[in-house]
Structure formats: structure tokens, C-alpha cells
Design a protein around this motif. Sequence first.
Motif, PDB file in Angstrom:
ATOM      1  N   ALA A  97      -2.956 -21.403  41.429  1.00  9.74           N
ATOM      2  CA  ALA A  97      -1.854 -20.796  40.676  1.00  9.74           C
ATOM      3  C   ALA A  97      -1.775 -21.051  39.263  1.00  9.74           C
ATOM      4  CB  ALA A  97      -0.549 -21.123  41.486  1.00  9.74           C
ATOM      5  N   CYS A  98      -1.132 -20.289  38.510  1.00 10.46           N
ATOM      6  CA  CYS A  98      -1.117 -20.861  36.834  1.00 10.46           C
ATOM      7  C   CYS A  98       0.225 -20.236  36.672  1.00 10.46           C
ATOM      8  CB  CYS A  98      -2.066 -20.038  36.113  1.00 10.46           C
ATOM      9  SG  CYS A  98      -1.978 -20.452  34.354  1.00 10.46           S
ATOM     10  N   THR A  99       1.048 -21.137  36.168  1.00  7.89           N
ATOM     11  CA  THR A  99       2.422 -20.782  35.699  1.00  7.89           C
ATOM     12  C   THR A  99       2.504 -20.712  34.049  1.00  7.89           C
ATOM     13  OG1 THR A  99       2.919 -23.268  35.815  1.00  7.89           O
ATOM     14  CG2 THR A  99       3.603 -21.893  37.665  1.00  7.89           C
ATOM     15  N   CYS A 100       1.366 -20.987  33.506  1.00  7.02           N
ATOM     16  CA  CYS A 100       1.666 -21.076  31.847  1.00  7.02           C
ATOM     17  C   CYS A 100       1.945 -19.732  31.653  1.00  7.02           C
ATOM     18  CB  CYS A 100       0.113 -21.109  31.275  1.00  7.02           C
ATOM     19  SG  CYS A 100      -0.325 -22.926  31.464  1.00  7.02           S
ATOM     20  N   THR A 101       2.730 -19.612  30.470  1.00  9.25           N
ATOM     21  CA  THR A 101       3.101 -18.474  29.629  1.00  9.25           C
ATOM     22  C   THR A 101       2.052 -18.308  28.500  1.00  9.25           C
ATOM     23  OG1 THR A 101       4.394 -19.647  28.142  1.00  9.25           O
ATOM     24  CG2 THR A 101       5.554 -18.591  30.131  1.00  9.25           C
ATOM     25  N   ARG A 102       2.130 -17.303  27.971  1.00 11.63           N
ATOM     26  CA  ARG A 102       1.178 -17.114  26.607  1.00 11.63           C
ATOM     27  C   ARG A 102       1.500 -17.974  25.731  1.00 11.63           C
ATOM     28  NH1 ARG A 102      -1.180 -11.841  26.002  1.00 11.63           N
ATOM     29  NH2 ARG A 102      -0.268 -10.577  27.802  1.00 11.63           N
ATOM     30  N   ALA A 103       2.812 -18.365  25.558  1.00 15.08           N
ATOM     31  CA  ALA A 103       3.242 -19.473  24.380  1.00 15.08           C
ATOM     32  C   ALA A 103       2.835 -20.606  24.882  1.00 15.08           C
ATOM     33  CB  ALA A 103       4.860 -19.338  24.375  1.00 15.08           C
ATOM     34  N   ASP A 104       2.918 -20.972  26.146  1.00 16.80           N
ATOM     35  CA  ASP A 104       2.405 -22.280  26.670  1.00 16.80           C
ATOM     36  C   ASP A 104       0.775 -22.414  26.386  1.00 16.80           C
ATOM     37  OD1 ASP A 104       4.811 -22.862  28.198  1.00 16.80           O
ATOM     38  OD2 ASP A 104       3.741 -22.112  29.897  1.00 16.80           O
ATOM     39  N   ILE A 105      -0.055 -21.499  26.644  1.00 17.01           N
ATOM     40  CA  ILE A 105      -1.433 -21.526  26.274  1.00 17.01           C
ATOM     41  C   ILE A 105      -1.742 -21.510  24.716  1.00 17.01           C
ATOM     42  CG2 ILE A 105      -3.486 -20.108  26.315  1.00 17.01           C
ATOM     43  CD1 ILE A 105      -2.465 -18.990  29.175  1.00 17.01           C
ATOM     44  N   LYS A 106      -0.801 -20.978  24.024  1.00 18.91           N
ATOM     45  CA  LYS A 106      -0.822 -21.142  22.233  1.00 18.91           C
ATOM     46  C   LYS A 106      -0.648 -22.524  21.987  1.00 18.91           C
ATOM     47  CE  LYS A 106       0.270 -18.393  18.329  1.00 18.91           C
ATOM     48  NZ  LYS A 106       1.447 -17.942  17.980  1.00 18.91           N
ATOM     49  N   ALA A 107       0.386 -23.105  22.719  1.00 20.51           N
ATOM     50  CA  ALA A 107       0.738 -24.423  22.185  1.00 20.51           C
ATOM     51  C   ALA A 107      -0.237 -25.368  22.662  1.00 20.51           C
ATOM     52  CB  ALA A 107       2.056 -24.780  22.860  1.00 20.51           C
ATOM     53  N   ALA A 108      -0.840 -25.163  23.969  1.00 19.31           N
ATOM     54  CA  ALA A 108      -2.070 -26.276  24.289  1.00 19.31           C
ATOM     55  C   ALA A 108      -3.225 -25.973  23.412  1.00 19.31           C
ATOM     56  CB  ALA A 108      -2.261 -25.630  25.630  1.00 19.31           C
ATOM     57  N   LEU A 109      -3.517 -24.733  23.110  1.00 17.33           N
ATOM     58  CA  LEU A 109      -4.453 -24.336  22.173  1.00 17.33           C
ATOM     59  C   LEU A 109      -4.504 -25.006  20.687  1.00 17.33           C
ATOM     60  CD1 LEU A 109      -5.582 -21.177  23.131  1.00 17.33           C
ATOM     61  CD2 LEU A 109      -6.887 -23.071  23.650  1.00 17.33           C
ATOM     62  N   ASN A 110      -3.162 -25.251  20.200  1.00 17.58           N
ATOM     63  CA  ASN A 110      -2.822 -25.827  19.174  1.00 17.58           C
ATOM     64  C   ASN A 110      -3.203 -27.279  19.021  1.00 17.58           C
ATOM     65  OD1 ASN A 110      -2.416 -23.507  17.458  1.00 17.58           O
ATOM     66  ND2 ASN A 110      -0.124 -23.606  18.179  1.00 17.58           N
ATOM     67  N   ALA A 111      -3.303 -27.907  20.048  1.00 15.22           N
ATOM     68  CA  ALA A 111      -3.559 -29.583  20.064  1.00 15.22           C
ATOM     69  C   ALA A 111      -4.989 -29.475  19.954  1.00 15.22           C
ATOM     70  CB  ALA A 111      -3.365 -29.782  21.632  1.00 15.22           C
ATOM     71  N   PRO A 112      -5.325 -30.652  19.152  1.00 18.32           N
ATOM     72  CA  PRO A 112      -6.887 -30.752  18.414  1.00 18.32           C
ATOM     73  C   PRO A 112      -7.918 -30.363  19.650  1.00 18.32           C
ATOM     74  CG  PRO A 112      -5.478 -33.011  18.139  1.00 18.32           C
ATOM     75  CD  PRO A 112      -4.438 -31.906  18.827  1.00 18.32           C
ATOM     76  N   GLN A 113      -8.904 -29.774  18.978  1.00 18.49           N
ATOM     77  CA  GLN A 113      -9.952 -29.134  20.003  1.00 18.49           C
ATOM     78  C   GLN A 113     -11.078 -29.797  19.548  1.00 18.49           C
ATOM     79  OE1 GLN A 113     -10.329 -26.357  22.366  1.00 18.49           O
ATOM     80  NE2 GLN A 113      -8.214 -27.496  22.792  1.00 18.49           N
ATOM     81  N   GLY A 120     -13.159 -15.609  24.648  1.00 13.73           N
ATOM     82  CA  GLY A 120     -14.060 -15.421  25.536  1.00 13.73           C
ATOM     83  C   GLY A 120     -14.077 -13.934  25.691  1.00 13.73           C
ATOM     84  N   PRO A 121     -14.907 -13.208  26.655  1.00 13.28           N
ATOM     85  CA  PRO A 121     -14.753 -12.240  26.882  1.00 13.28           C
ATOM     86  C   PRO A 121     -13.456 -11.651  27.767  1.00 13.28           C
ATOM     87  CG  PRO A 121     -16.286 -12.947  28.378  1.00 13.28           C
ATOM     88  CD  PRO A 121     -15.957 -14.001  27.315  1.00 13.28           C
ATOM     89  N   ASP A 122     -12.692 -12.515  28.085  1.00 11.91           N
ATOM     90  CA  ASP A 122     -11.364 -12.156  28.892  1.00 11.91           C
ATOM     91  C   ASP A 122     -10.181 -12.568  27.831  1.00 11.91           C
ATOM     92  OD1 ASP A 122     -10.383 -10.842  31.174  1.00 11.91           O
ATOM     93  OD2 ASP A 122      -9.422 -13.078  31.469  1.00 11.91           O
ATOM     94  N   GLY A 123     -10.560 -12.756  26.370  1.00 12.47           N
ATOM     95  CA  GLY A 123      -9.509 -13.200  25.792  1.00 12.47           C
ATOM     96  C   GLY A 123      -9.581 -14.834  25.607  1.00 12.47           C
ATOM     97  N   VAL A 124      -8.301 -15.220  25.163  1.00 15.33           N
ATOM     98  CA  VAL A 124      -8.284 -16.858  24.966  1.00 15.33           C
ATOM     99  C   VAL A 124      -8.821 -17.706  26.105  1.00 15.33           C
ATOM    100  CG1 VAL A 124      -6.806 -18.652  24.464  1.00 15.33           C
ATOM    101  CG2 VAL A 124      -6.197 -16.424  23.751  1.00 15.33           C
ATOM    102  N   ILE A 125      -9.689 -18.521  25.701  1.00 14.10           N
ATOM    103  CA  ILE A 125     -10.347 -19.543  26.751  1.00 14.10           C
ATOM    104  C   ILE A 125      -9.204 -20.257  27.176  1.00 14.10           C
ATOM    105  CG2 ILE A 125     -12.118 -20.960  27.316  1.00 14.10           C
ATOM    106  CD1 ILE A 125     -13.782 -19.503  25.272  1.00 14.10           C
ATOM    107  N   TYR A 126      -9.036 -20.325  28.554  1.00  9.81           N
ATOM    108  CA  TYR A 126      -7.711 -21.037  28.977  1.00  9.81           C
ATOM    109  C   TYR A 126      -8.198 -22.501  28.912  1.00  9.81           C
ATOM    110  CZ  TYR A 126      -4.098 -22.604  32.424  1.00  9.81           C
ATOM    111  OH  TYR A 126      -3.231 -23.336  33.133  1.00  9.81           O
ATOM    112  N   PRO A 127      -7.002 -23.374  28.345  1.00 13.74           N
ATOM    113  CA  PRO A 127      -7.159 -24.622  28.015  1.00 13.74           C
ATOM    114  C   PRO A 127      -7.025 -25.547  29.436  1.00 13.74           C
ATOM    115  CG  PRO A 127      -4.912 -23.818  27.490  1.00 13.74           C
ATOM    116  CD  PRO A 127      -5.905 -22.925  27.869  1.00 13.74           C
TER     117      PRO A 127
END
Length: 286
Positions: A97-113, A120-127
Amino acid sequence: MTFRTRFAPSPTGPLHLGHAYSALLAYDMARAEGGEILLRIEDIDQSRARPEWEAQIYDDLGWLGVSWSQPVMRQSEQQARYDAALDQLWEQGFLYACTCTRADIKAALNAPQEGSPLLGPDGVIYPGTCRPHKPSNIGPRPDAVLRLNMLMVLQALDIDHISFQETGAGPNGEMGNMAYGDMIQTVGDIVLARRDMGTSYHLSVVLDDAAQDITHVVRGEDLFEATKIHVVLQRLLKLPTPIYHHHKLIRDDQGKRLAKRDDARAISLYRKEGATPEDIRSIIGP
Ligand code: GLU
């Protein structure tokens, strides 16, 4: 081998030249092979699907000269099969189960990668924020957004590569037997059950292609990259992998692919202006 293909439009807008190309190509291929074509109405997004668009699909296809074998499958009537597959994958521990909002995912992706691709083919690759360290399938499947634990899936399948047969071409001219490498880096933990619809395009398309005994999938090259997801799901759910034929996209004068909002290219408009099905065939080309 029998040849059984399908045309699978979503009734969320008018059929345009791109749909006409796809439907006519699938229809012509089925006829040339002595096979058949089925119709599937992909209406899992009930917030956007409209009965009048569905009615227009039948009307436009008939006008184009495309006929199909009955029955028509409507995805909104298939939830029991989608639920059964989700229950199975949940019990096997492949979902979480995933409780992340779009904003959560965006914030996590802003962390250094570490230079991994973002899309990916399904949009943002989940962090991976909600991904559990071990299977979380305690109790019945929750009514939540469910993601596929891709690492666990690949380990369970124990295959070093995923491949499928392509008789058309991908967007970069890919042909033949396509092999895929890193599903973790390039696809990641995709959503298999969306909260608003209790399923997802990827899960439904794979289950329905199998339920309709589709041997050949004919569709636009925009879905070429998604095919690797479909092959993984087919392996996981022990379903056959059809042969894929991805075709060119019909573009507007600026070279952009047509979208539902491109009403100017709607078949119904061409019809109103007196075009014939032969005119449509000559506009879209071979
Ligand atoms: N429903 C999708 C569309 O209208 C097609 C899906 C498929 O052919 O796999 O673009």
C-alpha cells in the motif's frame, strides 16, 4: 497460429485520425491473416468515460468499414477479474500500500539522486518511500493505492531478461525480439490499483488481452515502452505473451501526436464535411 487482435479505445473523447489508423491497420492485418478483431472499450476511468463517446466509437468504426467479432468487452464490467488478480498478487506479497501524494513523490525526488532517470513508461519512477523491507501482506488486501514491488517480482521470476516479439517497431526503430534490462532503474514500483478506479491500465490490459485470447496486439508506438511492464505482469500472472505490433503515430501539422482534444482531426468532423472512408485511408497513409 490463429490471429486474434483487438482495438481498445477509451471512450473519453472523439475517435480521431490516429484511432482510425490503428483500427484500420488491426482490421486489415486480421483480414489478411484470416483472423479476427475484437473490440474492447477501455472505460476504467469512469470520471472521464461517457456513453455518448462509446456510441460514437461504434458509429465511426462502422462507417470506416471496420467490423468486429462479438461480444464487445467493456472494462468497467470486469472488476471481479481485476480484484481476483490483485488478491492473488497481494497474497503472494508482491504488492504494498502506498500513501504518498504527488507532492510527497515530488519532494522525495528533489532529494539528491544518483543520476537515475526520473521518468519511465508509467510516469515518474517511484522513489520507494512506502516500500516495505519485507512482504507486507498481512491480512486481506487493503482498499488503498497498491504498488508492485518490482525488485521482489524480478527476484521471484528468476529471469535474467524479459523479452517479447515485435513485428512493428518502437519509437526508435526497435524491431524483432526485444529484451529489457533494468526494470528497477527504468520502470520501478508502478501502481497496479489506483484509488479512484481499483485497477490500472497496465493490470487491466494484460488481464483482458488474455481473457479475450489475443494473439497479436496492434497499437501505437507510444505504448512500446509500456510493453515491458505488460510482459512482467504476464509472467507473474502466468498468462501468455502475445506478439506485439507497434505502429507509427499520426501527427498534426506541427509534428505533435494527436490527442483527444484534437477535435479538428475527429473522424466525425471529417464525416460531417463529406469525406469518405477512402479519403481517411489516403490521409493517414499506409
Ligand atoms: N486504451 C488505450 C488507448 O486508447 C489503448 C491501449 C492498448 O491498445 O493497449 O490509447
